[in-house]
Design an enzyme around this catalytic site. Structure first.
Site, PDB file in Angstrom:
ATOM      1  N   ARG A  57      16.960  39.616  63.785  1.00 56.62           N
ATOM      2  CA  ARG A  57      17.236  38.343  63.103  1.00 56.62           C
ATOM      3  C   ARG A  57      18.526  37.700  63.626  1.00 56.62           C
ATOM      4  O   ARG A  57      18.607  36.504  63.845  1.00 56.62           O
ATOM      5  CB  ARG A  57      17.367  38.557  61.580  1.00 56.62           C
ATOM      6  N   ASN A  90      21.285  31.521  51.992  1.00 52.37           N
ATOM      7  CA  ASN A  90      20.943  31.770  53.395  1.00 52.37           C
ATOM      8  C   ASN A  90      22.023  32.594  54.084  1.00 52.37           C
ATOM      9  O   ASN A  90      23.214  32.398  53.853  1.00 52.37           O
ATOM     10  CB  ASN A  90      20.749  30.453  54.147  1.00 52.37           C
ATOM     11  N   HIS A 107      24.398  35.602  49.346  1.00 51.12           N
ATOM     12  CA  HIS A 107      23.632  36.755  49.839  1.00 51.12           C
ATOM     13  C   HIS A 107      24.191  37.317  51.147  1.00 51.12           C
ATOM     14  O   HIS A 107      23.495  38.030  51.862  1.00 51.12           O
ATOM     15  CB  HIS A 107      22.154  36.363  50.022  1.00 51.12           C
ATOM     16  N   CYS A 118      34.681  52.160  54.028  1.00 57.43           N
ATOM     17  CA  CYS A 118      35.932  51.559  53.540  1.00 57.43           C
ATOM     18  C   CYS A 118      35.713  50.213  52.840  1.00 57.43           C
ATOM     19  O   CYS A 118      36.654  49.648  52.286  1.00 57.43           O
ATOM     20  CB  CYS A 118      36.936  51.387  54.685  1.00 57.43           C
TER      21      CYS A 118
HETATM   22  P1  OAD Z   1      11.702  31.325  50.012  1.00 58.82           P
HETATM   23  O1  OAD Z   1      11.029  31.614  51.300  1.00 58.82           O
HETATM   24  O2  OAD Z   1      11.345  32.149  48.832  1.00 58.82           O
HETATM   25  O3  OAD Z   1      11.446  29.804  49.613  1.00 58.82           O
HETATM   26  C1  OAD Z   1      11.615  28.760  50.518  1.00 58.82           C
HETATM   27  C2  OAD Z   1      11.285  27.446  49.817  1.00 58.82           C
HETATM   28  O4  OAD Z   1      11.533  26.399  50.744  1.00 58.82           O
HETATM   29  C3  OAD Z   1       9.820  27.312  49.377  1.00 58.82           C
HETATM   30  O5  OAD Z   1       9.769  26.831  48.040  1.00 58.82           O
HETATM   31  C4  OAD Z   1       9.239  26.285  50.348  1.00 58.82           C
HETATM   32  O6  OAD Z   1       8.268  25.449  49.748  1.00 58.82           O
HETATM   33  C5  OAD Z   1      10.473  25.469  50.711  1.00 58.82           C
HETATM   34  N1  OAD Z   1      10.404  24.834  52.037  1.00 58.82           N
HETATM   35  C6  OAD Z   1       9.775  25.269  53.149  1.00 58.82           C
HETATM   36  N2  OAD Z   1       9.951  24.412  54.149  1.00 58.82           N
HETATM   37  C7  OAD Z   1      10.729  23.395  53.673  1.00 58.82           C
HETATM   38  C8  OAD Z   1      11.249  22.188  54.231  1.00 58.82           C
HETATM   39  N3  OAD Z   1      11.020  21.847  55.493  1.00 58.82           N
HETATM   40  N4  OAD Z   1      11.988  21.381  53.425  1.00 58.82           N
HETATM   41  C9  OAD Z   1      12.211  21.719  52.131  1.00 58.82           C
HETATM   42  N5  OAD Z   1      11.745  22.839  51.548  1.00 58.82           N
HETATM   43  C10 OAD Z   1      11.012  23.671  52.312  1.00 58.82           C
HETATM   44  O7  OAD Z   1      13.283  31.368  50.309  1.00 58.82           O
HETATM   45  P2  OAD Z   1      14.492  31.466  49.275  1.00 58.82           P
HETATM   46  O8  OAD Z   1      14.149  30.806  47.991  1.00 58.82           O
HETATM   47  O9  OAD Z   1      15.703  31.034  49.984  1.00 58.82           O
HETATM   48  O10 OAD Z   1      17.228  37.209  49.847  1.00 58.82           O
HETATM   49  O11 OAD Z   1      14.550  33.026  49.054  1.00 58.82           O
HETATM   50  C11 OAD Z   1      15.572  33.549  48.237  1.00 58.82           C
HETATM   51  C12 OAD Z   1      15.986  34.913  48.722  1.00 58.82           C
HETATM   52  O12 OAD Z   1      14.840  35.748  48.861  1.00 58.82           O
HETATM   53  C13 OAD Z   1      16.601  34.927  50.095  1.00 58.82           C
HETATM   54  O13 OAD Z   1      17.967  34.623  50.099  1.00 58.82           O
HETATM   55  C14 OAD Z   1      16.361  36.330  50.555  1.00 58.82           C
HETATM   56  C15 OAD Z   1      14.931  36.472  50.108  1.00 58.82           C
HETATM   57  O14 OAD Z   1      14.473  37.746  49.899  1.00 58.82           O
HETATM   58  C16 OAD Z   1      17.578  38.376  50.382  1.00 58.82           C
HETATM   59  O15 OAD Z   1      17.217  38.731  51.490  1.00 58.82           O
HETATM   60  C17 OAD Z   1      18.427  39.203  49.481  1.00 58.82           C
END
Ligand code: OAD
Length: 232
Positions: A57, A90, A107, A118
């Site tokens: 990544r 992010n 995160h 440490c």
């Molecule tokens: P998700 O993948 O769960 O959600 C992404 C959101 O972005 C979805 O609702 C999509 O519809 C929307 N989306 C996709 N493309 C888009 C675009 N071009 N413009 C606007 N919206 C768009 O990602 P997160 O909600 O960020 O944590 O996920 C939360 C956490 O879950 C992350 O930080 C990560 C993950 O597991 C860890 O790794 C701890």
């Protein structure tokens, strides 16, 4: 015009830069089991596998550039006279590369390492492995990506919650609303009397918690929202 703004962003804001989201149909969690690579138990069971995933990544996101939505939020921070805080889930660095400064990576970050021995957190651009040495305490084999995994506590929650209590506008951008505590921020902002807005490709899990919503690609709806806000 609001006097204090908190913005929450998720993977959707970086999607048009080319970085995969997590829960969309072709998202990262459709290809990789999160329990293997994003939990402390997964790391304990197979640290080499976890290093391999985050090395991939870290290398993969290197080629991507901030987009118009990141740029609009940097402009909002610069041109808005009141209190401002950008909280991102992010782990990429596109917000800071677009110019955002009042920013919390709740995160963690891909390009940082955390030492289990440490607790030191250091910038880390190279491959990470079981042979990596901590630049703070010099222990070998204790380095992990500085990414908050499921079951761990996100960073700077006290500061985020104080900002939520004091804000009168809360905007959630590009997040599916699946992961707490971030998914609960809208409730905290509402309890503080803030206007709450969702900007997302489609209605999120918690869409009905927001006063207003706009649905569409972030590079279209976020700059337009910022333009209206600053022009108001
Ligand atoms: P998700 O993948 O769960 O959600 C992404 C959101 O972005 C979805 O609702 C999509 O519809 C929307 N989306 C996709 N493309 C888009 C675009 N071009 N413009 C606007 N919206 C768009 O990602 P997160 O909600 O960020 O944590 O996920 C939360 C956490 O879950 C992350 O930080 C990560 C993950 O597991 C860890 O790794 C701890």
């Amino acid at each position: 015009m609001p006097s204090a703004i908190v913005i929450l962003t998720g993977a959707g804001i970086s999607a048009e830069s080319g970085i995969a989201t997590f829960r969309d149909p072709d998202g990262i969690w459709s290809k990789v089991d999160y329990r293997e690579v994003a939990t402390p138990q997964g790391f304990a069971a197979n640290p080499a596998r976890v290093h391999q995933f985050y090395n991939w990544r870290r290398n993969n996101v290197r080629g991507f550039e901030p987009n118009a939505a990141h740029a609009a939020l940097a402009r909002l921070e610069r041109d808005f006279a009141g209190e401002f805080l950008l909280v991102t889930q992010n782990v990429d660095s596109l917000h800071e590369r677009a110019g955002s400064q009042r920013l919390i990576h709740m995160h963690g970050q891909h390009d940082k390492a955390l030492c289990n021995a440490c607790g030191g957190r250091t910038i880390w651009h190279d491959e990470m492995s079981l042979a990596s040495r901590c630049p703070c305490c010099e222990e070998v084999g204790q380095m992990r990506p500085d990414v908050v995994w499921f079951g761990e506590t996100p960073y700077e929650l006290d500061r985020i919650q104080a900002a939520l209590r004091g804000c009168d506008l809360f905007v959630s951008i590009g997040t599916s609303g699946n992961v707490y505590p971030a998914a609960g921020f809208v409730r905290e902002a509402r309890a503080a009397g803030a206007r709450t807005v969702e900007l997302n490709l489609e209605p999120s899990q918690g869409a009905d918690l927001f006063h207003e919503a706009e649905h569409g690609p972030a590079t279209g709806i976020v700059p337009a929202f910022v333009e209206r806000l600053l022009g108001a």
